[in-house]
Design a protein around this motif. Structure first.
Motif, PDB file in Angstrom:
ATOM      1  N   ASN A 170       0.812  -1.220   0.000  1.00 19.39           N
ATOM      2  CA  ASN A 170       0.000   0.000   0.000  1.00 19.39           C
ATOM      3  C   ASN A 170       0.845   1.269   0.000  1.00 19.39           C
ATOM      4  N   LYS A 171       2.132   1.131  -0.405  1.00 14.78           N
ATOM      5  CA  LYS A 171       3.000   2.313  -0.436  1.00 14.78           C
ATOM      6  C   LYS A 171       3.809   2.368  -1.724  1.00 14.78           C
ATOM      7  N   ILE A 172       4.093   3.595  -2.149  1.00 16.96           N
ATOM      8  CA  ILE A 172       4.899   3.826  -3.343  1.00 16.96           C
ATOM      9  C   ILE A 172       6.206   4.497  -2.909  1.00 16.96           C
ATOM     10  N   GLY A 173       7.298   4.098  -3.529  1.00 18.87           N
ATOM     11  CA  GLY A 173       8.598   4.620  -3.123  1.00 18.87           C
ATOM     12  C   GLY A 173       9.142   5.654  -4.092  1.00 18.87           C
ATOM     13  N   THR A 215      18.390   6.853  -1.014  1.00 21.35           N
ATOM     14  CA  THR A 215      17.283   6.800  -0.055  1.00 21.35           C
ATOM     15  C   THR A 215      15.969   6.606  -0.786  1.00 21.35           C
ATOM     16  N   VAL A 216      15.086   5.822  -0.190  1.00 20.78           N
ATOM     17  CA  VAL A 216      13.734   5.630  -0.718  1.00 20.78           C
ATOM     18  C   VAL A 216      12.736   6.175   0.303  1.00 20.78           C
ATOM     19  N   TYR A 217      11.878   7.093  -0.127  1.00 24.73           N
ATOM     20  CA  TYR A 217      10.838   7.664   0.717  1.00 24.73           C
ATOM     21  C   TYR A 217       9.512   7.027   0.318  1.00 24.73           C
ATOM     22  N   ALA A 218       8.835   6.381   1.270  1.00 25.33           N
ATOM     23  CA  ALA A 218       7.601   5.649   0.974  1.00 25.33           C
ATOM     24  C   ALA A 218       6.379   6.446   1.422  1.00 25.33           C
TER      25      ALA A 218
END
Length: 316
Positions: A45-48, A79-82
Motif C-alpha cells: 500500500n506504499k509507493i517509493g 534513499t527511498v521515501y515511501a
C-alpha cells in the motif's frame, strides 16, 4: 640454533599478520559490496520515491519504486521515501485513523450562534510521478510525511486550517436552526463547504496532491469526499429552548385540531335539530346510543302494544 630460532619466530608472526590483514580486507570488501549493492522494499500500500545520495552524485530524484516491490537495487547511499497510496482519512471529532478525537470545528451562524461541526474527509494521494515528486519536495521533506507521525502532522498543518476556513465561510449563510434540524439545508451547507475546501486546499499546499477515495492511479483523480455531521449549538440551552418551543407548537396544533373537530360536530348537531326538532334530535340520539330499543311492526300485524306514557331518557 639461535638463528634458526629467530627465523622461526619471524615466520610465525608473518603468517598471523597475513591472516589478520586478509580478514580486514575481507571486511572492507563486504562493507563495499553492501554499499554498492543497496536494496529497497515497499509495502503493497506504499509507493517509493528513489533519490540519489552517493558520495559522487547529487541528492536528486531517480525513479519510482512501485508498491509491493522487493529487493529493488539502488545505489550506495541512496534513499527511498515511501508514501501511502491506499484510501486515507482525516476526521475531526470521531474515532479512527488520522483523527482529532473529541475535537470539532467551531463556526458562527448567520444569526450569531456558535456551532460545533464534526467533519470526515476521505482521499488518496495523487501518485502521478511529477505530482508526487513535487509533493515530496515541497511538503513531504518539510513535514516528514513519509513517516506515520509526519503524515499526521502534515494533515494537521494543511488540512485542518482549510477545513476551518471553508466551514466558517459557508456557515454565515445559514441560521443555526436550519443547519440543526433541516436536512435539505444541511445537505446544501455540506455541498457548499466541500466546494470551498476543494478550492482552498490546492492553493494552500501548492498543487493537486490529493484525489478522491476512488482514485487508483489509472483513473481520473476525482474530488475528495467531504462529509459534515449535524452542526450543534455549543450552548445546550439553545437546544432546550428550541425543543420547548417545538413542544408548545405541537400542543397548539393539537388543540387547534381538537377545536376544529368540535366545531364540525356542533354544526352537524345544529343541522339535525333544524331538521328533526329538539325532541326529535334527542330521540334519535337516544336510539343511536342504545338507550331506547324499538322494532318495526308491519301494518296489519295482530300485535297488541300496552298503552302508557313513553319517557325519553335524559342524557347522562
Amino acid at each position: 640454533m639461535a638463528k634458526l630460532g629467530t627465523t622461526a619466530v619471524k615466520s610465525g608472526g608473518g603468517v598471523k599478520g597475513k591472516l589478520i590483514g586478509g580478514g580486514i580486507v575481507t571486511v572492507i570488501v563486504i562493507i563495499a559490496l553492501f554499499n554498492i549493492f543497496n536494496f529497497a522494499d515497499t509495502d503493497a500500500n506504499k509507493i517509493g520515491l528513489h533519490y540519489g545520495g552517493g558520495v559522487v552524485e547529487d541528492k536528486k530524484f531517480k525513479s519510482i519504486i512501485p508498491p509491493g516491490s522487493t529487493n529493488s537495487l539502488i545505489g550506495p547511499g541512496d534513499t527511498v521515501y515511501a508514501y501511502p497510496i491506499d484510501q486515507r482519512s482525516y476526521i475531526i471529532g470521531g474515532a479512527g485513523a488520522d483523527t482529532d478525537a473529541g475535537d470539532e470545528v467551531t463556526v458562527v451562524s448567520k444569526d450569531n450562534v456558535r456551532l460545533g461541526v464534526r467533519v470526515q474527509v476521505y482521499f488518496t494521494l495523487n501518485r502521478t510521478e511529477d505530482t508526487i515528486k513535487s509533493f515530496h519536495e515541497r511538503i513531504g521533506l518539510k513535514t516528514d510525511a513519509y513517516t506515520d507521525r509526519g503524515w499526521n502532522d502534515m494533515l494537521q498543518s494543511y488540512f485542518r486550517p482549510q477545513i476551518d476556513r471553508a466551514l466558517s465561510a459557508v456557515a454565515t449563510n445559514y441560521v443555526w436552526a436550519e443547519l440543526y434540524n433541516n436536512e435539505a439545508k444541511k445537505s446544501e451547507f455540506q455541498t457548499a463547504a466541500s466546494k470551498e475546501f476543494t478550492r482552498l486546499l490546492p492553493a494552500a499546499v501548492g498543487g493537486d496532491y490529493f484525489c478522491g477515495p476512488a482514485y487508483n492511479g489509472n483513473n481520473a483523480c476525482g474530488e475528495l469526499s467531504f462529509t459534515v455531521q449535524k452542526p450543534t449549538p455549543l450552548d445546550k440551552g439553545i437546544i432546550d429552548g428550541l425543543e420547548a418551543k417545538q413542544r408548545a407548537e405541537l400542543a397548539k396544533a393539537t388543540q387547534e385540531q381538537t377545536n376544529q373537530r368540535v366545531n364540525v360536530e356542533l354544526e352537524s348537531v345544529k343541522k339535525q335539530v333544524q331538521m328533526l326538532g329538539a325532541q326529535g334530535y334527542l330521540l334519535k340520539t337516544a336510539i343511536e346510543s342504545g338507550k331506547i330499543q324499538f322494532m318495526v311492526i308491519p301494518q296489519g300485524t295482530p300485535v297488541s302494544v300496552p298503552t302508557g306514557t313513553a319517557t325519553v331518557p335524559a342524557d347522562r
